[in-house]
Design a protein around this motif. Sequence first.
Motif, PDB file in Angstrom:
ATOM      1  N   ARG A  14     -10.126 -61.037  67.172  1.00 45.10           N
ATOM      2  CA  ARG A  14     -10.869 -61.135  68.720  1.00 45.10           C
ATOM      3  C   ARG A  14     -10.305 -62.358  69.299  1.00 45.10           C
ATOM      4  NH1 ARG A  14     -16.099 -58.337  68.835  1.00 45.10           N
ATOM      5  NH2 ARG A  14     -16.253 -57.132  66.924  1.00 45.10           N
ATOM      6  N   GLY A  15     -10.828 -62.079  70.905  1.00 43.27           N
ATOM      7  CA  GLY A  15     -10.317 -63.178  71.594  1.00 43.27           C
ATOM      8  C   GLY A  15      -9.654 -62.795  72.837  1.00 43.27           C
ATOM      9  N   ALA A  16      -9.470 -63.819  73.728  1.00 39.98           N
ATOM     10  CA  ALA A  16      -8.550 -63.558  74.889  1.00 39.98           C
ATOM     11  C   ALA A  16      -7.205 -63.011  74.617  1.00 39.98           C
ATOM     12  CB  ALA A  16      -8.389 -64.785  75.632  1.00 39.98           C
ATOM     13  N   GLY A  17      -6.856 -62.028  75.273  1.00 40.61           N
ATOM     14  CA  GLY A  17      -5.567 -61.516  75.185  1.00 40.61           C
ATOM     15  C   GLY A  17      -5.141 -60.462  74.207  1.00 40.61           C
ATOM     16  N   TRP A  18      -6.224 -60.293  73.327  1.00 41.72           N
ATOM     17  CA  TRP A  18      -5.866 -59.034  72.236  1.00 41.72           C
ATOM     18  C   TRP A  18      -6.211 -57.424  73.126  1.00 41.72           C
ATOM     19  CZ3 TRP A  18      -3.475 -59.683  68.067  1.00 41.72           C
ATOM     20  CH2 TRP A  18      -3.325 -60.891  67.448  1.00 41.72           C
ATOM     21  N   TRP A  19      -5.203 -56.740  72.611  1.00 40.82           N
ATOM     22  CA  TRP A  19      -5.406 -55.179  72.821  1.00 40.82           C
ATOM     23  C   TRP A  19      -5.174 -54.426  71.581  1.00 40.82           C
ATOM     24  CZ3 TRP A  19      -5.882 -52.288  77.490  1.00 40.82           C
ATOM     25  CH2 TRP A  19      -5.804 -53.193  78.654  1.00 40.82           C
ATOM     26  N   TYR A  20      -5.744 -53.312  71.738  1.00 43.99           N
ATOM     27  CA  TYR A  20      -6.121 -52.496  70.403  1.00 43.99           C
ATOM     28  C   TYR A  20      -5.647 -51.076  70.508  1.00 43.99           C
ATOM     29  CZ  TYR A  20      -9.206 -56.424  69.984  1.00 43.99           C
ATOM     30  OH  TYR A  20      -9.668 -57.901  70.020  1.00 43.99           O
ATOM     31  N   GLU A  21      -5.020 -50.552  69.803  1.00 43.49           N
ATOM     32  CA  GLU A  21      -4.602 -49.379  69.740  1.00 43.49           C
ATOM     33  C   GLU A  21      -5.072 -48.410  68.357  1.00 43.49           C
ATOM     34  OE1 GLU A  21      -0.386 -50.392  72.167  1.00 43.49           O
ATOM     35  OE2 GLU A  21      -0.276 -49.334  70.052  1.00 43.49           O
ATOM     36  N   ASP A 150     -11.130 -54.226  74.765  1.00 40.48           N
ATOM     37  CA  ASP A 150     -12.527 -54.564  74.428  1.00 40.48           C
ATOM     38  C   ASP A 150     -12.619 -53.906  72.651  1.00 40.48           C
ATOM     39  OD1 ASP A 150     -15.262 -54.144  73.685  1.00 40.48           O
ATOM     40  OD2 ASP A 150     -15.859 -52.931  75.362  1.00 40.48           O
ATOM     41  N   PRO A 151     -12.945 -55.264  71.891  1.00 38.97           N
ATOM     42  CA  PRO A 151     -12.950 -54.961  70.567  1.00 38.97           C
ATOM     43  C   PRO A 151     -14.142 -54.273  70.029  1.00 38.97           C
ATOM     44  CG  PRO A 151     -13.896 -57.011  71.168  1.00 38.97           C
ATOM     45  CD  PRO A 151     -13.328 -56.565  72.215  1.00 38.97           C
ATOM     46  N   GLU A 152     -15.320 -53.950  70.860  1.00 35.39           N
ATOM     47  CA  GLU A 152     -16.401 -53.134  70.444  1.00 35.39           C
ATOM     48  C   GLU A 152     -15.799 -51.515  70.456  1.00 35.39           C
ATOM     49  OE1 GLU A 152     -18.768 -54.184  68.829  1.00 35.39           O
ATOM     50  OE2 GLU A 152     -17.979 -56.278  69.411  1.00 35.39           O
ATOM     51  N   VAL A 153     -14.996 -51.375  71.503  1.00 34.48           N
ATOM     52  CA  VAL A 153     -14.483 -49.680  71.684  1.00 34.48           C
ATOM     53  C   VAL A 153     -13.450 -49.608  70.254  1.00 34.48           C
ATOM     54  CG1 VAL A 153     -12.905 -48.296  73.081  1.00 34.48           C
ATOM     55  CG2 VAL A 153     -14.634 -49.883  74.080  1.00 34.48           C
ATOM     56  N   ALA A 154     -12.839 -50.750  70.040  1.00 32.32           N
ATOM     57  CA  ALA A 154     -11.625 -50.617  68.902  1.00 32.32           C
ATOM     58  C   ALA A 154     -12.274 -50.133  67.472  1.00 32.32           C
ATOM     59  CB  ALA A 154     -10.827 -51.693  69.043  1.00 32.32           C
ATOM     60  N   GLU A 167      -5.628 -43.757  60.959  1.00 37.49           N
ATOM     61  CA  GLU A 167      -5.799 -44.378  59.864  1.00 37.49           C
ATOM     62  C   GLU A 167      -6.445 -45.753  60.068  1.00 37.49           C
ATOM     63  OE1 GLU A 167      -2.210 -44.696  57.582  1.00 37.49           O
ATOM     64  OE2 GLU A 167      -1.068 -45.319  59.349  1.00 37.49           O
ATOM     65  N   GLY A 168      -6.441 -46.344  61.377  1.00 43.33           N
ATOM     66  CA  GLY A 168      -6.933 -47.833  61.413  1.00 43.33           C
ATOM     67  C   GLY A 168      -6.600 -48.403  62.939  1.00 43.33           C
ATOM     68  N   ILE A 169      -6.769 -49.495  62.946  1.00 45.92           N
ATOM     69  CA  ILE A 169      -6.344 -50.161  64.364  1.00 45.92           C
ATOM     70  C   ILE A 169      -5.495 -51.122  64.490  1.00 45.92           C
ATOM     71  CG2 ILE A 169      -7.322 -51.502  66.065  1.00 45.92           C
ATOM     72  CD1 ILE A 169      -8.639 -48.625  65.830  1.00 45.92           C
ATOM     73  N   VAL A 170      -4.416 -51.025  65.514  1.00 47.65           N
ATOM     74  CA  VAL A 170      -3.454 -51.895  65.533  1.00 47.65           C
ATOM     75  C   VAL A 170      -3.761 -52.848  66.759  1.00 47.65           C
ATOM     76  CG1 VAL A 170      -0.794 -52.594  66.027  1.00 47.65           C
ATOM     77  CG2 VAL A 170      -1.618 -50.534  64.695  1.00 47.65           C
ATOM     78  N   ALA A 171      -3.649 -54.217  66.477  1.00 42.53           N
ATOM     79  CA  ALA A 171      -3.830 -55.347  67.427  1.00 42.53           C
ATOM     80  C   ALA A 171      -2.861 -56.126  68.068  1.00 42.53           C
ATOM     81  CB  ALA A 171      -4.945 -56.328  66.922  1.00 42.53           C
ATOM     82  N   LYS A 185      -1.038 -57.060  64.368  1.00 43.26           N
ATOM     83  CA  LYS A 185      -2.118 -57.140  63.286  1.00 43.26           C
ATOM     84  C   LYS A 185      -2.543 -55.573  63.123  1.00 43.26           C
ATOM     85  CE  LYS A 185      -1.576 -61.452  63.196  1.00 43.26           C
ATOM     86  NZ  LYS A 185      -0.774 -62.175  62.160  1.00 43.26           N
ATOM     87  N   LYS A 186      -2.904 -55.350  61.872  1.00 40.63           N
ATOM     88  CA  LYS A 186      -3.666 -53.923  61.637  1.00 40.63           C
ATOM     89  C   LYS A 186      -4.510 -54.275  60.682  1.00 40.63           C
ATOM     90  CE  LYS A 186      -0.131 -52.505  58.200  1.00 40.63           C
ATOM     91  NZ  LYS A 186       1.021 -51.742  57.832  1.00 40.63           N
ATOM     92  N   ILE A 187      -5.841 -53.360  60.805  1.00 39.62           N
ATOM     93  CA  ILE A 187      -6.690 -53.074  59.821  1.00 39.62           C
ATOM     94  C   ILE A 187      -6.745 -51.607  59.650  1.00 39.62           C
ATOM     95  CG2 ILE A 187      -8.083 -55.169  60.629  1.00 39.62           C
ATOM     96  CD1 ILE A 187     -10.158 -53.128  62.007  1.00 39.62           C
ATOM     97  N   ARG A 188      -6.863 -51.306  58.342  1.00 37.55           N
ATOM     98  CA  ARG A 188      -6.595 -49.936  58.029  1.00 37.55           C
ATOM     99  C   ARG A 188      -7.859 -49.475  56.980  1.00 37.55           C
ATOM    100  NH1 ARG A 188      -0.741 -48.933  55.329  1.00 37.55           N
ATOM    101  NH2 ARG A 188      -2.019 -46.742  55.067  1.00 37.55           N
TER     102      ARG A 188
END
Length: 281
Positions: A14-21, A150-154, A167-171, A185-188
């Motif tokens: 989390r924090g400024a500049g992070w995008w999530y897919e 938006d990390p909450e959307v992710a 299967e997860g999220i890539v940041a 970075k990824k969480i699975r």
Amino acid sequence: MAVALAAPVAKLPRGAGWWYEPKFDGDRAVLWRRDTVRIQTRAGRNATAQWLDIATAAMNLPPDTVLDGEAVIWRDGRIDFGAVRSRASARGRRLTDLLHRYPASYAAFDCLMLAGQDLRPRPYAERRAALLDVLADARPPIQAVPATDDPEVALDWYEHLPAQGIEGIVAKQASSPYRAARIWKKIRHSETTDAVVVGYIGPAGRPRRAAVRLPDGRRVLSQALTPLVAAEVARLAEESGPGQRARTDDGEEYTATGDGMLVEVEAGTTRHATVAVLRVR
């Protein structure tokens, strides 16, 4: 071309500049649209024939475009990774049959070249804008993956999309260039499934790794066995007697045993070459 990768993390950055897919459960595929189309695997192999439907659709992209993404197959409203692996390993008539039965899609998440210009040194935010621009008029089977800052959307994606094969999220950092390293970075999701032991590597009395058959039929090698699991596999090897040599789907050799031992494996590790055996059932 060597591709960028993601390092696993326990929590979403989390924090400024992070995008999530969302992380699609497919085969990594770099799509080269030059005079013709070539599709490259993560390892650099030419897989155009296996993904001919994607390659045909990609001829509508502007020349001198290179995209990075995942080749996926949707079945019954979710991504079917077993179908992806079947397509990737098929040849001849079987491949032709699979092309018709299970059409593929391309989930693009990066634009590496546009109009012949190398975009890899550019920040992710600029490459993302270029991707959306080049795919503005694209239609399935080629589409851009969703992205949010938006990390909450992710987290909502992470919690509610696994049933669809996500299967997860890539940041990714908005300012980061594209490099052949674990820059993301990824969480699975880590889930378990049952597999059948079909062989082992190492001495029969002290096997180091097990060969297992997963529910989708793939035969893969496990990671290093715990002492308790190794003892059970050694017992199976003794009961089976001298085994013949066999190979996994990736061509790795092992000593075959009789079927019958069911083990629980960590499903989050079954996507690629190895699995983690947690316990004997």
